[in-house]
Scaffold this motif. Structure first.
Motif, short mmCIF file in Angstrom:
data_model
loop_
_atom_site.label_atom_id
_atom_site.label_comp_id
_atom_site.label_asym_id
_atom_site.label_seq_id
_atom_site.Cartn_x
_atom_site.Cartn_y
_atom_site.Cartn_z
N LYS A 1 0.82 -1.21 0.00
CA LYS A 1 0.00 0.00 0.00
C LYS A 1 0.86 1.26 0.00
O LYS A 1 0.46 2.29 0.54
N HIS B 1 -7.05 3.14 4.35
CA HIS B 1 -6.11 2.10 3.96
C HIS B 1 -5.12 1.79 5.09
O HIS B 1 -4.58 0.69 5.15
N SER C 1 -3.98 7.53 3.03
CA SER C 1 -5.40 7.38 3.31
C SER C 1 -5.60 6.70 4.67
O SER C 1 -5.01 5.64 4.93
N ARG D 1 -0.91 4.29 -1.25
CA ARG D 1 -2.18 4.65 -0.61
C ARG D 1 -2.04 4.81 0.89
O ARG D 1 -3.03 4.80 1.61
#
Length: 429
Positions: A160, A169, A166, A163
């Protein structure tokens, strides 16, 4: 002639300085070698384990005799766990990084199942229900859960990287539900000390992964509120905190702070050079958990300042080796997992030593690799075996290790050389 001589002298001095510089280069080259991290971790770990075995024997012999047992009972048990842990660490160091990525989720799933089994079937020790017994084998599933959480966090955040900013996430699936399940099950067994160590590990994994600061702000506030509620909801925990903050408690060896006071007595009695190995007075039923949570106090009493500094230096070497591994790698999984393992070991060591010297309240956290305890020793050695696996996969390290003969081959290399010399003499005749 004088000009030529001066030039010659200048050339000679320049040559000598260059030679001195060239002689110093191999030392720097060895520090920059791919093998440095591997051997630093291996050497510091081996020294801490051997030193810990010696001190466990010294600290536990009196308690075993007072319990009508052989003086080496605890030592033999710790030696058995050390052998098991060494074999497991050797196996772990040989696994490739991709295998640890595959084993991460099965490890944490098994840890959660074992932690869940502790609630109905576990054993209570010193008020904490955190032990599980399978036949004659007793262990703490929470120790294995630490390693599982680190590996799962590394796998999740390695995938990840784009991401990570976020919050959703970051929270799924690492924080919720995996980390929440692990911390909740540990707290269900009333083991607040281990839960705090796990929270520190989770924070380290998030920090190295690059989680946004708002996650730390929200998580820190939630953790502070939760710890506060858990402390105020237990009279035992509340008394520990209030006694720790009370200046008069730390001067009464017979009160609630008696264990901490006797730990300071041990360090004071040791002075600069210690009273000698095996000559501790505090381990004669004065200091409880002398071979476990307060083994650092026995080290200070028997071996003095050099003994305690040796422990600090060895953990410092481990810290530098782990930092070197994390900073040099290009693999995001290795970076997050290595930082998590480093935080686990060093954080636990700081909490243990801080409790012994009176900086923190006593929360029952052992000193990694040194304190008596099978679950902690085996799991810690496996974690360090994983670091050795990461170090072996540094560019050039595996090739250099494979090119070097092992100890057995070097020892047996003497015999073939003598055997080969006989045919050579016969051919010469």
């Amino acid at each position: 002639m004088s000009t030529t001589t001066a030039g010659d002298k200048a050339g000679t001095s320049g040559t000598s300085s260059t030679g001195a510089g060239s002689r110093s280069l191999p030392v720097i080259g060895k520090l920059e070698s791919p093998l440095t991290t591997y051997y630093l971790i291996l050497g510091a770990t081996s020294t801490l384990v051997v030193f810990g075995l010696i001190m466990v024997f010294s600290a536990s012999s009196v308690e075993a005799l007072l319990a009508d047992e052989a003086s080496y009972t605890v030592f033999l048990r710790q030696l058995l766990f050390a052998v098991v842990g060494a074999v497991a660490a050797g196996f772990a160091s040989r696994l490739d990084v991709r295998w640890w990525k595959r084993l991460a989720f099965p490890m944490v799933a098994l840890s959660i199942l074992l932690l869940a089994a502790v609630i109905p079937f576990g054993r209570s020790v010193n008020g904490n229900q955190n032990w599980l017994a399978i036949g004659p084998i007793q262990f703490q599933p929470s120790e294995f859960a630490k390693l599982g959480l680190i590996l799962v966090g590394a796998v999740v955040f390695a995938n990840k990287s784009a991401r990570i900013t976020s919050v959703v996430h970051v929270a799924l699936p690492f924080l919720v539900p995996i980390s929440a399940f692990v911390v909740g099950l540990i707290l269900a067994g009333k083991d607040l000390g281990t839960a705090m160590v796990v929270i520190v590990i989770i924070a380290a994994v998030l920090l190295v992964a690059g989680a946004p600061m708002r996650v730390f702000a929200a998580g820190g506030a939630l953790a502070a509120v939760g710890v506060g509620l858990l402390v105020t909801g237990s009279s035992n925990r509340t008394s520990r905190i209030t006694d720790f903050l009370d200046p008069t408690c730390n001067t009464n060896p017979d009160g609630w702070c008696g264990q901490s006071v006797h730990g300071l007595y041990a360090l004071a009695d040791g002075g600069w050079w210690g009273v000698g190995l095996g000559a501790s007075k505090e381990k004669w039923a004065w200091l409880s958990e002398a071979h476990n949570d307060f083994i650092f106090a026995i080290i200070g009493e028997e071996l003095g300042l050099p003994g305690t500094l040796m422990i600090l230096v060895l953990f410092g070497i481990l810290a530098w080796a782990c930092f070197r591994l994390v900073s040099r790698t290009q693999d995001r999984f290795v970076r997050v997992a290595g930082a998590g393992i480093m935080t686990w070991l060093l954080g636990q060591a700081i909490i243990n030593i801080g409790a012994v010297i009176g900086l923190f309240p006593v929360i029952g956290v052992p000193l990694p690799l040194v304190s008596a305890g099978g679950s902690s020793l085996v799991t810690t050695l496996v974690g360090l075996g994983i670091l050795l696996s990461f170090a072996r996969n540094e560019p050039g390290c595996r090739a250099l290790l494979d090119a070097r003969p092992n100890l057995v081959r070097r020892s047996l290399a003497v015999l073939p050389s003598r055997v080969r010399s006989v045919p050579q003499r016969r051919r010469s005749r």
